[in-house]
Write an enzyme that holds these catalytic residues in place. Structure first.
Site, PDB file in Angstrom:
ATOM      1  N   LYS A  38       0.812  -1.220   0.000  1.00  0.00           N
ATOM      2  CA  LYS A  38       0.000   0.000   0.000  1.00  0.00           C
ATOM      3  C   LYS A  38       0.848   1.274   0.000  1.00  0.00           C
ATOM      4  CE  LYS A  38      -1.108  -0.494   4.966  1.00  0.00           C
ATOM      5  NZ  LYS A  38      -0.506  -1.853   5.136  1.00  0.00           N
ATOM      6  N   ASN A  41      -1.285   6.805   6.466  1.00  0.00           N
ATOM      7  CA  ASN A  41      -0.204   5.998   7.019  1.00  0.00           C
ATOM      8  C   ASN A  41       1.136   6.299   6.363  1.00  0.00           C
ATOM      9  OD1 ASN A  41       0.209   3.956   9.024  1.00  0.00           O
ATOM     10  ND2 ASN A  41       0.627   2.484   7.413  1.00  0.00           N
ATOM     11  N   HIS A  84      -1.026  -8.682  11.855  1.00  0.00           N
ATOM     12  CA  HIS A  84      -1.680  -7.954  12.950  1.00  0.00           C
ATOM     13  C   HIS A  84      -2.721  -8.811  13.676  1.00  0.00           C
ATOM     14  CE1 HIS A  84       0.377  -4.533  11.364  1.00  0.00           C
ATOM     15  NE2 HIS A  84      -0.367  -4.453  10.279  1.00  0.00           N
TER      16      HIS A  84
END
Length: 440
Positions: free
Chosen positions: A120, A143, A189
């Site tokens: 990303k 981010n 995660h």
């Protein structure tokens, strides 16, 4: 600074005063909001002394508060702030949600939201670069880059390109992207989610917030199984995997051969997503191709940091899981692989399919022994422990035409501040090799 007049006179609590938290507080104060803020670090609190109420939101009566804002690093599944806020009926949100609320007060614009486990950052930076080289007013945030609320609003016709982690998506409820992009979903995660399916559902929420627009839509790289599953449940999808890219007109695209910083199959997917995003925004092939050819790449992502005695050294420190490391192993041959750190998953994962490219491995960090045991049947392994020993050992073993690759497939926090710190250290060690070579 991006502001909303709707924040004026309302009460907000902000937990965490690192870069994003600071920008959030400054934007709220500039808009006339009342702010209660807290950080465990005394120096971070002192920066706002006299300007906000310094109190821990977890210990604050939140009656009458509009929202509690937390940074993406706050684990909602274990931190007490979420159940505490719930007792008062106060939502827990992030800076991306404030940006979504401010959009109606900005000059007419479009928003691109890009998520996925891997790729990303490259796709966000590439999309931003293509738009910028085409003369479109644009900025990137989320981010990557500067906090979005701390940036100046774009003029009319501008495009905000946001890289969005699952954590950031968890903290927004009204971000309606003009183009939403999902690259892939692989196990990551999982300490923050009860299952892989729950993590995937967090990514899919980016689409659930979208208003369907004619001639717009969602861009999904469907080479990835979970992304393909999400695509099958989603309307207005552009499927842009590697087959899609291969079927485009080569006279327009000039293919990957001419995109020097976008090599490897994973970058074919990243480029495909950026291409379709920019086409959806109205760019023509000439502008898109110019951006692909001139994209400078990102630090710490398959970054060529130097060559010594015919050996190429590549910094792929951003590869913090096996799925992220696999593309680098696929992109090079005769690799001296530096691997290890704080593991996010057991085993070799997606890297195993490219082990044939590995000439030798050099393991580091907490997961070093586990990787050494897993790799021993496939190639010679040196249990180095630390990055400096690994670089030195690999440099002695590598021959001209081979590649020393730092692609750790692990988080960095066992030995480094973050992946940037790890990559910077690798770069410095490589440059020191070159300096020692030049010293008589």
């Amino acid at each position: 600074m991006i502001l909303s007049p709707a924040w004026k006179g309302r009460k907000y609590a902000v937990l965490g005063l690192a870069r994003t938290g600071r920008a959030t507080v400054e934007a709220l104060l500039a808009a006339g909001a009342e702010v209660t803020a807290w950080d465990s670090r005394e120096d971070a609190r002192e920066a706002f002394a006299g300007r906000v109420t310094l109190a821990d939101p977890v210990e604050t009566d939140l009656t009458g508060f509009e929202a509690v804002l937390v940074t993406p690093g706050v684990p909602l599944n274990t931190h007490p702030i979420k159940p505490h806020a719930d007792k008062f009926g106060v939502p827990v949100i992030g800076d991306i949600e404030l940006f979504a609320q401010a959009r109606e007060h900005l000059p007419p614009h479009k928003v691109v939201g890009i998520t996925g486990t891997n790729g990303k950052s490259t796709t966000t930076a590439l999309t931003h670069h293509i738009l910028k080289t085409a003369g479109v007013p644009t900025t990137m945030g989320g981010n990557i880059g500067l906090p979005i609320l701390g940036q100046e609003p774009l003029p009319e016709g501008g495009v905000y390109v946001l890289e969005l982690s699952s954590y950031q998506i968890d903290l927004t409820y009204s971000l309606d992207c003009d183009v939403a992009v999902l690259l892939n979903v692989t196990p990551d995660h999982l300490d923050r989610y009860e299952s892989f399916e729950a993590y995937a559902a967090a990514k899919a929420r980016l689409f659930e917030m979208n208003t369907i627009r004619e001639d717009w839509g969602r861009v999904i790289v469907v080479d990835d199984p979970m992304a393909a599953t999400i695509a099958s449940r989603t309307d207005c999808v552009f499927d842009v995997g590697s087959k899609w890219l291969a079927n485009q007109d080569p006279s327009h695209l000039s293919l990957q051969l001419h995109w020097p910083t976008l090599q490897g199959p994973h970058n074919a997917q990243n480029a495909a997503a950026a291409i379709q995003t920019c086409r959806s925004l109205g760019l023509d092939w000439t502008d898109i191709n110019r951006g692909l050819r001139t994209f400078p790449g990102l630090p710490h992502r398959m970054e060529r940091v130097g060559e010594r005695a015919g050996v190429l050294y590549v910094n792929d420190s951003k590869a913090t899981n096996t799925a992220a490391a696999a593309p680098a192993l696929a992109a090079f041959e005769k690799i001296h692989w530096i691997v290890g750190g704080q593991a996010k998953e057991p085993g070799l994962g997606e890297t195993e399919q490219h082990i044939g490219h590995v000439t030798a491995a050099y393991t580091i960090g907490e997961a070093g022994d586990a990787f050494a045991d897993a790799l021993a049947p496939h190639c010679p392994v040196s249990r180095c422990g630390t990055l400096d020993i690994a670089v030195h050992t690999a440099a002695l073993a590598a021959k001209p035409g081979e590649t020393v690759l730092l692609s750790p497939a692990c988080a960095s926090f066992d030995q480094f501040r973050d992946f940037e710190d790890r990559g910077d250290r690798f770069r410095a060690l490589v440059h020191a090799l070159a300096d020692s070579e030049a010293t008589p």
